[in-house]
Design an enzyme around this catalytic site. Structure first.
Site, mmCIF file in Angstrom:
data_model
loop_
_atom_site.group_PDB
_atom_site.id
_atom_site.type_symbol
_atom_site.label_atom_id
_atom_site.label_comp_id
_atom_site.label_asym_id
_atom_site.label_seq_id
_atom_site.Cartn_x
_atom_site.Cartn_y
_atom_site.Cartn_z
ATOM 1 N N LYS A 268 81.621 32.694 30.899
ATOM 2 C CA LYS A 268 80.308 32.251 31.396
ATOM 3 C C LYS A 268 79.688 33.353 32.253
ATOM 4 O O LYS A 268 80.292 33.803 33.230
ATOM 5 C CB LYS A 268 80.475 30.978 32.216
ATOM 6 N N ASP A 273 72.936 31.432 39.989
ATOM 7 C CA ASP A 273 72.669 30.031 39.671
ATOM 8 C C ASP A 273 72.022 29.340 40.864
ATOM 9 O O ASP A 273 72.697 28.927 41.807
ATOM 10 C CB ASP A 273 73.974 29.315 39.295
ATOM 11 N N LYS A 280 69.954 23.817 44.125
ATOM 12 C CA LYS A 280 71.096 23.616 45.005
ATOM 13 C C LYS A 280 70.660 23.619 46.472
ATOM 14 O O LYS A 280 69.606 24.165 46.806
ATOM 15 C CB LYS A 280 72.117 24.740 44.791
ATOM 16 N N ASP A 291 78.786 33.032 39.948
ATOM 17 C CA ASP A 291 78.813 32.124 38.811
ATOM 18 C C ASP A 291 79.010 32.866 37.495
ATOM 19 O O ASP A 291 79.050 32.239 36.435
ATOM 20 C CB ASP A 291 77.526 31.279 38.770
ATOM 21 N N ASP A 350 71.306 21.931 36.877
ATOM 22 C CA ASP A 350 72.386 22.644 37.557
ATOM 23 C C ASP A 350 73.697 22.552 36.779
ATOM 24 O O ASP A 350 74.684 23.158 37.161
ATOM 25 C CB ASP A 350 72.574 22.090 38.979
ATOM 26 N N GLU A 352 74.298 23.975 33.966
ATOM 27 C CA GLU A 352 73.791 24.942 32.990
ATOM 28 C C GLU A 352 74.890 25.729 32.284
ATOM 29 O O GLU A 352 74.678 26.241 31.184
ATOM 30 C CB GLU A 352 72.822 25.915 33.673
ATOM 31 N N ARG A 354 77.620 24.865 30.806
ATOM 32 C CA ARG A 354 77.999 24.279 29.509
ATOM 33 C C ARG A 354 76.899 24.497 28.469
ATOM 34 O O ARG A 354 77.173 24.537 27.268
ATOM 35 C CB ARG A 354 78.312 22.796 29.687
#
Length: 505
Positions: A268, A273, A280, A291, A350, A352, A354
């Protein structure tokens, strides 16, 4: 730091080793290791233990100078704990203490003369590798962006391991593998620690191209138009709010036979993020530069195995972009179509990771892989479940996936980079139902790490697959904030094991 092997033909050979410092082991019951006994011709080491100057507890140290029975300038006594029950934890504490002591010595060379096979179910190769990783971890500095660099250690620069002459060959191989792994870990740390305005998707792509040039691998970088042509609507939905161009990064290490099915690593690569429209909280949002920990880890792993020249075919895939809020960002309630043709209702922007991974997991079908492993800082729920010690390991429940899970768990134990198996069951899949699309991208707060894995599982049914949720292990917060380099040791050890198995066939 350079590492080498110093063969010792007999126990008495320790007395003739000329070096700035020789490190030997002692125990809590005032017992001495073979090397310590050989050096203690005048009883000075035993006297230090009896006087209480050194307890022998794991990681305790005492430096002696000009010891009568030694040709070394200094002798570093290092406690290993109880002689008949030296645990892995005790031994690692001793190695770390030795590495710290070496960093401040006024000499450039040293020898480690421990009983390397004293830990049950561990061998000399493990002990040597563990010391190298500990020493390199202590030497790492995250000062790339500082105008004034931190001063380099003025201590030991060359370390030799005193081993039986019969083990010299295998010990040299252990050094080579450990150094390559450490180099991979350092790359992963560096990428993770760089700020998001530097380590962008383009930066990750350029890193892959640099590795390809240096180690004769093949890199392919897909830009937005190519990603659109592949109909990766789920991946692209995450990029909608950002001006940074997305990159789909492919790196190939072709060390195996031409027609041998590859092992595929997917990372990933969300370089920042914000949470998107589902933004967030502001506190600790800076840590969302981490991330892309999965992407950093698979890049570090590729560097390590390329340096080792592992006889395997390994392909790395990274879907990389930013997740930002703006007028063009994907909104909660939007429905997107993944590369597989399945539709997804985005209930929370959030979640994201996946969304980018599912298209990557569909893309890798073209490689007809032997196995696919993805690594992702996917869910805070995994931290709630497992804390910061174990990565979450998810696979399907059948014989082939059970064997893969055991293989990965064993690799983690060998490497000291452990994982814990979590469930994937149809009952959890029910939480992903949507009234308007084939699935929702979240399943509610209950079992959040499991439902995230269940989401990914829907895109992996054509091959053997495992998912590593590294949200709790890829970085540290607080005063020691920084990338850990995990799970490079686990993945590298897994691939070394696969290479050995392939060679044995």
């Amino acid at each position: 730091m350079d590492f080498s092997i110093k063969p010792v033909a007999a126990k008495t050979g320790f007395t003739t080793i000329k070096t700035g410092c020789i490190a030997v082991a002692v125990f809590e019951n005032k017992a001495l290791s073979a090397a310590a006994k050989a050096l203690d011709t005048k009883g000075e080491i035993l006297a230090a233990l009896k006087s209480g100057d050194l307890t022998g507890k794991p990681g305790s140290t005492l430096l002696l100078r000009n010891l009568a029975g030694s040709s070394a300038d200094r002798v570093l006594l290092v406690g290993l704990g109880k002689q008949d029950a030296v645990s892995e934890k005790d031994f690692l504490a001793a190695l770390q203490a030795t590495a710290r002591a070496f960093a401040t010595l006024g000499t450039s060379d040293a020898v480690v003369a421990f009983p390397f096979d004293i830990v049950a179910k561990r061998d000399t190769s493990w002990a040597i590798g563990s010391f190298i990783l500990a020493a390199r971890d202590g030497a790492y500095r995250s000062d790339t962006m500082k105008s004034k660099k931190e001063p380099a250690s003025s201590g030991v620069k060359k370390v030799a391991f005193a081993v039986d002459a019969k083990e010299a060959g295998i010990s040299k191989s252990a050094i080579a593998q450990a150094v390559a792994t450490a180099n991979g870990i350092d790359l992963t740390k560096e990428l993770g620690n760089l700020p998001a305005n530097v380590c962008t998707p383009t930066y990750l792509a350029n890193t892959a191209k640099k590795l390809a040039r240096e180690f004769k691998m093949t890199a392919e970088i897909l830009d937005r138009k190519q990603i659109q042509a592949l109909k990766m609507g789920s991946f692209l939905s995450v990029t909608n709010g950002s001006v940074e161009p997305p990159k789909f990064i492919v790196l190939k290490h072709s060390g195996g036979k031409a027609k041998e099915a590859p092992i595929v690593l997917v990372g990933k690569g969300i370089t920042f993020d914000s949470g998107g429209i589902s933004i967030k909280p502001g506190a600790a949002m800076d840590e969302m530069k981490y991330d892309m920990g999965g992407a950093a880890a698979v890049l570090g792993t590729m560097r390590a195995i390329a340096e080792m020249k592992l006889p395997l075919n390994v392909i790395m895939v990274i879907p990389s972009c930013e997740n930002m809020p703006s007028g063009s960002a994907t909104k909660p309630g939007d429905i997107v179509t993944s590369m597989s043709g399945q539709t997804i209702e985005v209930l929370n922007t959030d979640a994201e990771g996946r969304l980018v991974l599912c298209d990557a997991l569909t893309y890798v079908e073209r490689f007809k892989p032997a196995v696919v492993i993805d690594a992702a800082t996917l869910t805070g729920a995994c931290i709630t479940a497992l804390g910061h010690h174990n990565s979450g390991l998810f696979t399907r429940n059948d014989d082939a996936h059970d064997a893969l899970a055991e293989e990965l768990l064993t690799a983690g134990k060998i490497a000291g980079d452990t994982a814990w198996r979590m469930p994937i069951e149809d009952r959890y899949q029910e939480q992903l139902k949507s009234n308007f699309a084939d699935m929702a991208n979240i399943g509610g707060p209950a079992g959040g790490s499991v439902t995230a894995a269940c989401f990914l599982e829907r895109y992996t049914r054509k091959y053997l697959w495992a998912h590593l949720d590294i949200a709790g292990t890829a970085w540290r917060s607080g005063a020691a904030k920084g990338s850990t380099g995990r799970p490079v040791p686990l993945l590298t050890t897994f691939l070394i094991g696969r290479a050995r198995t392939a060679k044995a066939k």
